[in-house]
Motif scaffolding. Structure first.
Motif, PDB file in Angstrom:
ATOM      1  N   MET A  66       0.833  -1.198   0.000  1.00 17.43           N
ATOM      2  CA  MET A  66       0.000   0.000   0.000  1.00 17.43           C
ATOM      3  C   MET A  66       0.871   1.253   0.000  1.00 17.43           C
ATOM      4  O   MET A  66       0.574   2.234  -0.704  1.00 17.43           O
ATOM      5  CB  MET A  66      -0.925  -0.014   1.211  1.00 17.43           C
ATOM      6  N   ALA A  67       1.946   1.258   0.772  1.00 19.44           N
ATOM      7  CA  ALA A  67       2.875   2.391   0.761  1.00 19.44           C
ATOM      8  C   ALA A  67       3.512   2.550  -0.622  1.00 19.44           C
ATOM      9  O   ALA A  67       3.732   3.666  -1.097  1.00 19.44           O
ATOM     10  CB  ALA A  67       3.952   2.198   1.822  1.00 19.44           C
ATOM     11  N   THR A  68       3.805   1.420  -1.259  1.00 13.32           N
ATOM     12  CA  THR A  68       4.372   1.458  -2.605  1.00 13.32           C
ATOM     13  C   THR A  68       3.398   2.109  -3.582  1.00 13.32           C
ATOM     14  O   THR A  68       3.780   2.945  -4.410  1.00 13.32           O
ATOM     15  CB  THR A  68       4.712   0.038  -3.083  1.00 13.32           C
ATOM     16  N   LEU A  69       2.129   1.746  -3.469  1.00 15.37           N
ATOM     17  CA  LEU A  69       1.104   2.336  -4.316  1.00 15.37           C
ATOM     18  C   LEU A  69       0.980   3.836  -4.046  1.00 15.37           C
ATOM     19  O   LEU A  69       0.832   4.640  -4.981  1.00 15.37           O
ATOM     20  CB  LEU A  69      -0.228   1.635  -4.076  1.00 15.37           C
ATOM     21  N   GLY A  70       1.048   4.225  -2.777  1.00 16.72           N
ATOM     22  CA  GLY A  70       0.999   5.646  -2.444  1.00 16.72           C
ATOM     23  C   GLY A  70       2.147   6.416  -3.045  1.00 16.72           C
ATOM     24  O   GLY A  70       1.970   7.525  -3.575  1.00 16.72           O
ATOM     25  N   GLU A  71       3.341   5.842  -2.994  1.00 13.70           N
ATOM     26  CA  GLU A  71       4.515   6.492  -3.588  1.00 13.70           C
ATOM     27  C   GLU A  71       4.383   6.575  -5.097  1.00 13.70           C
ATOM     28  O   GLU A  71       4.714   7.597  -5.719  1.00 13.70           O
ATOM     29  CB  GLU A  71       5.781   5.733  -3.204  1.00 13.70           C
ATOM     30  N   GLN A  72       3.893   5.502  -5.705  1.00 15.70           N
ATOM     31  CA  GLN A  72       3.753   5.477  -7.155  1.00 15.70           C
ATOM     32  C   GLN A  72       2.747   6.523  -7.651  1.00 15.70           C
ATOM     33  O   GLN A  72       2.994   7.218  -8.645  1.00 15.70           O
ATOM     34  CB  GLN A  72       3.315   4.089  -7.613  1.00 15.70           C
ATOM     35  N   VAL A  73       1.617   6.636  -6.949  1.00 19.76           N
ATOM     36  CA  VAL A  73       0.539   7.503  -7.423  1.00 19.76           C
ATOM     37  C   VAL A  73       0.726   8.952  -6.994  1.00 19.76           C
ATOM     38  O   VAL A  73       0.518   9.882  -7.786  1.00 19.76           O
ATOM     39  CB  VAL A  73      -0.823   6.977  -6.916  1.00 19.76           C
ATOM     40  N   PHE A  74       1.147   9.173  -5.745  1.00 17.28           N
ATOM     41  CA  PHE A  74       1.188  10.526  -5.205  1.00 17.28           C
ATOM     42  C   PHE A  74       2.598  11.081  -4.997  1.00 17.28           C
ATOM     43  O   PHE A  74       2.756  12.275  -4.748  1.00 17.28           O
ATOM     44  CB  PHE A  74       0.446  10.578  -3.861  1.00 17.28           C
ATOM     45  N   GLY A  75       3.607  10.238  -5.055  1.00 14.34           N
ATOM     46  CA  GLY A  75       4.964  10.691  -4.774  1.00 14.34           C
ATOM     47  C   GLY A  75       5.676  11.234  -5.986  1.00 14.34           C
ATOM     48  O   GLY A  75       5.075  11.497  -7.040  1.00 14.34           O
ATOM     49  N   GLN A  76       6.969  11.383  -5.839  1.00 14.10           N
ATOM     50  CA  GLN A  76       7.806  11.927  -6.907  1.00 14.10           C
ATOM     51  C   GLN A  76       8.410  10.818  -7.768  1.00 14.10           C
ATOM     52  O   GLN A  76       9.225  11.088  -8.643  1.00 14.10           O
ATOM     53  CB  GLN A  76       8.923  12.768  -6.289  1.00 14.10           C
ATOM     54  N   SER A  77       7.993   9.582  -7.520  1.00  8.91           N
ATOM     55  CA  SER A  77       8.600   8.442  -8.201  1.00  8.91           C
ATOM     56  C   SER A  77       7.920   8.167  -9.535  1.00  8.91           C
ATOM     57  O   SER A  77       7.233   7.171  -9.709  1.00  8.91           O
ATOM     58  CB  SER A  77       8.551   7.200  -7.308  1.00  8.91           C
ATOM     59  N   ARG A  78       8.080   9.055 -10.462  1.00 10.72           N
ATOM     60  CA  ARG A  78       7.501   8.859 -11.792  1.00 10.72           C
ATOM     61  C   ARG A  78       8.455   8.022 -12.640  1.00 10.72           C
ATOM     62  O   ARG A  78       8.968   8.446 -13.667  1.00 10.72           O
ATOM     63  CB  ARG A  78       7.241  10.213 -12.453  1.00 10.72           C
ATOM     64  N   VAL A  79       8.725   6.810 -12.140  1.00 11.20           N
ATOM     65  CA  VAL A  79       9.601   5.880 -12.847  1.00 11.20           C
ATOM     66  C   VAL A  79       8.821   4.597 -13.099  1.00 11.20           C
ATOM     67  O   VAL A  79       7.834   4.298 -12.424  1.00 11.20           O
ATOM     68  CB  VAL A  79      10.886   5.574 -12.047  1.00 11.20           C
ATOM     69  N   GLU A  80       9.265   3.824 -14.053  1.00 17.16           N
ATOM     70  CA  GLU A  80       8.575   2.585 -14.410  1.00 17.16           C
ATOM     71  C   GLU A  80       8.931   1.429 -13.486  1.00 17.16           C
ATOM     72  O   GLU A  80       8.162   0.479 -13.355  1.00 17.16           O
ATOM     73  CB  GLU A  80       8.928   2.205 -15.854  1.00 17.16           C
ATOM     74  N   ASN A  81      10.106   1.527 -12.854  1.00 17.61           N
ATOM     75  CA  ASN A  81      10.597   0.411 -12.035  1.00 17.61           C
ATOM     76  C   ASN A  81      11.041   0.939 -10.669  1.00 17.61           C
ATOM     77  O   ASN A  81      12.040   1.648 -10.569  1.00 17.61           O
ATOM     78  CB  ASN A  81      11.750  -0.292 -12.748  1.00 17.61           C
ATOM     79  N   LEU A  82      10.299   0.578  -9.637  1.00 16.73           N
ATOM     80  CA  LEU A  82      10.433   1.204  -8.324  1.00 16.73           C
ATOM     81  C   LEU A  82      10.394   0.142  -7.225  1.00 16.73           C
ATOM     82  O   LEU A  82       9.620  -0.808  -7.290  1.00 16.73           O
ATOM     83  CB  LEU A  82       9.271   2.192  -8.135  1.00 16.73           C
ATOM     84  N   LEU A  83      11.246   0.341  -6.216  1.00 20.85           N
ATOM     85  CA  LEU A  83      11.197  -0.475  -5.000  1.00 20.85           C
ATOM     86  C   LEU A  83      10.932   0.449  -3.825  1.00 20.85           C
ATOM     87  O   LEU A  83      11.631   1.454  -3.655  1.00 20.85           O
ATOM     88  CB  LEU A  83      12.515  -1.214  -4.781  1.00 20.85           C
ATOM     89  N   VAL A  84       9.916   0.150  -3.033  1.00 24.82           N
ATOM     90  CA  VAL A  84       9.654   0.881  -1.793  1.00 24.82           C
ATOM     91  C   VAL A  84       9.920  -0.061  -0.630  1.00 24.82           C
ATOM     92  O   VAL A  84       9.458  -1.206  -0.620  1.00 24.82           O
ATOM     93  CB  VAL A  84       8.211   1.416  -1.745  1.00 24.82           C
ATOM     94  N   LEU A  85      10.683   0.415   0.328  1.00 25.86           N
ATOM     95  CA  LEU A  85      11.080  -0.394   1.478  1.00 25.86           C
ATOM     96  C   LEU A  85      10.524   0.243   2.738  1.00 25.86           C
ATOM     97  O   LEU A  85      10.745   1.434   2.985  1.00 25.86           O
ATOM     98  CB  LEU A  85      12.611  -0.449   1.548  1.00 25.86           C
ATOM     99  N   THR A  86       9.755  -0.517   3.518  1.00 29.27           N
ATOM    100  CA  THR A  86       9.229  -0.016   4.789  1.00 29.27           C
ATOM    101  C   THR A  86      10.106  -0.543   5.921  1.00 29.27           C
ATOM    102  O   THR A  86      10.277  -1.745   6.075  1.00 29.27           O
ATOM    103  CB  THR A  86       7.768  -0.455   4.995  1.00 29.27           C
ATOM    104  N   LEU A  87      10.648   0.381   6.706  1.00 30.21           N
ATOM    105  CA  LEU A  87      11.616   0.037   7.744  1.00 30.21           C
ATOM    106  C   LEU A  87      11.091   0.494   9.095  1.00 30.21           C
ATOM    107  O   LEU A  87      10.998   1.695   9.367  1.00 30.21           O
ATOM    108  CB  LEU A  87      12.958   0.723   7.451  1.00 30.21           C
ATOM    109  N   GLY A  88      10.729  -0.455   9.945  1.00 29.48           N
ATOM    110  CA  GLY A  88      10.206  -0.112  11.256  1.00 29.48           C
ATOM    111  C   GLY A  88      10.207  -1.326  12.158  1.00 29.48           C
ATOM    112  O   GLY A  88      11.227  -2.005  12.296  1.00 29.48           O
TER     113      GLY A  88
END
Length: 276
Positions: A66-88
């Motif tokens: 879900m965080a990855t989807l948020g970054e893809q849609v609303f973030g600055q990551s306008r790239v075709e190939n993206l990795l989002v890492l949640t660290l907690g």
């Protein structure tokens, strides 16, 4: 909470996007295995239960995806190939390839925290041994901080926590490191380089071009980011690593919430024949 927000905003929600920390089935809306929650939530009909209580459609996804989807849609990551890492508390992830969020079987694609880093390493809550999460998550880092403090190698950390091991946490470890506790700094660096190695493994498998870090451990700032970048540079040789951007999300703590909005909107659109 839904009813309160609706009353305060004057807006009625049509559907709900919900993220859970573990393995879920987006098709059925059932949780399958939540390793960091009591009882593991095996086979719980989450969507159906909340649908009955709210009279709204409820769409389920792993919280890291879900965080990855948020970054893809609303973030600055306008790239075709993206990795989002949640660290907690745990380490999770999500992968976007060719512009599409990858889910895989049971929505499990992107579980970077459960790759094996040590064959006979510590027990992980998922049941495996030596997972990245067991070695470098927030609780694992805090445990390492307790070790160096008890060994008398972290006077600043002992001062900040009044010598109480229960008070040791990553933010205080970062402060102690910046005040001069080199053993604490080394513990953070070791964890960060393990995370960087896990990221390098993911890059080698997927060919992603941007890595975005989210979650509580990002509060460590450059103490975390610099060693991760260094580990990736050290381990990626098949193609130029200088073209791979590794950064924190500009969306901060809102990234997964925005992902929930994107998920609800997308699924609602699909169920209404393409009309939102």
């Amino acid at each position: 909470m839904l009813h309160r927000v609706e009353a305060e905003s004057g807006v009625s929600a049509r559907s709900i996007g919900l993220g859970l920390p573990g393995l879920v089935d987006p098709r059925t809306g059932n949780s399958l295995f939540l390793p960091n929650l009591p009882g593991n939530w095996r086979g719980v009909p989450v969507s159906a239960t909340l649908r009955a209580q709210t009279s709204r459609e409820v769409y389920l996804l792993n919280d890291a995806r879900m965080a990855t989807l948020g970054e893809q849609v609303f973030g600055q990551s306008r790239v075709e190939n993206l990795l989002v890492l949640t660290l907690g508390t745990g380490i999770g992830g999500g992968v976007v390839l060719d512009g599409k969020l990858c889910l895989g079987r049971f929505g499990g694609a992107g579980e970077i925290g459960h790759q094996t880093m040590e064959m006979d390493g510590p027990q992980c809550n998922c049941g495996n041994r030596g997972c990245l999460e067991a070695l470098a998550s927030g609780p694992a880092l805090a445990a390492r901080g307790v070790e160096v403090m008890r060994a008398g190698k972290a006077p600043r950390l002992a001062e900040l926590t009044a010598g109480d091991p229960a008070r040791v946490n990553p933010p205080l470890m970062a402060e102690a490191a910046r005040r001069g506790d080199e053993a604490v700094r080394a513990a953070i660096t070791d964890a960060a380089r393990l995370i960087g190695t896990g990221v390098a493994n993911a890059i080698a498998i997927t060919g992603i071009e941007r890595v975005v870090l989210v979650g509580g451990l990002t509060g460590l700032g450059d103490l975390l980011l610099a060693p991760i970048r260094a580990a990736v540079r050290d381990r990626i040789h098949m193609f130029p690593s200088d073209g791979i951007e590794i950064c924190f999300s500009a969306l901060g703590d809102d990234v997964a919430v925005l992902g929930g909005i994107a998920l609800a909107a997308q699924r609602d659109k699909e169920s209404n024949g393409g009309k939102l």
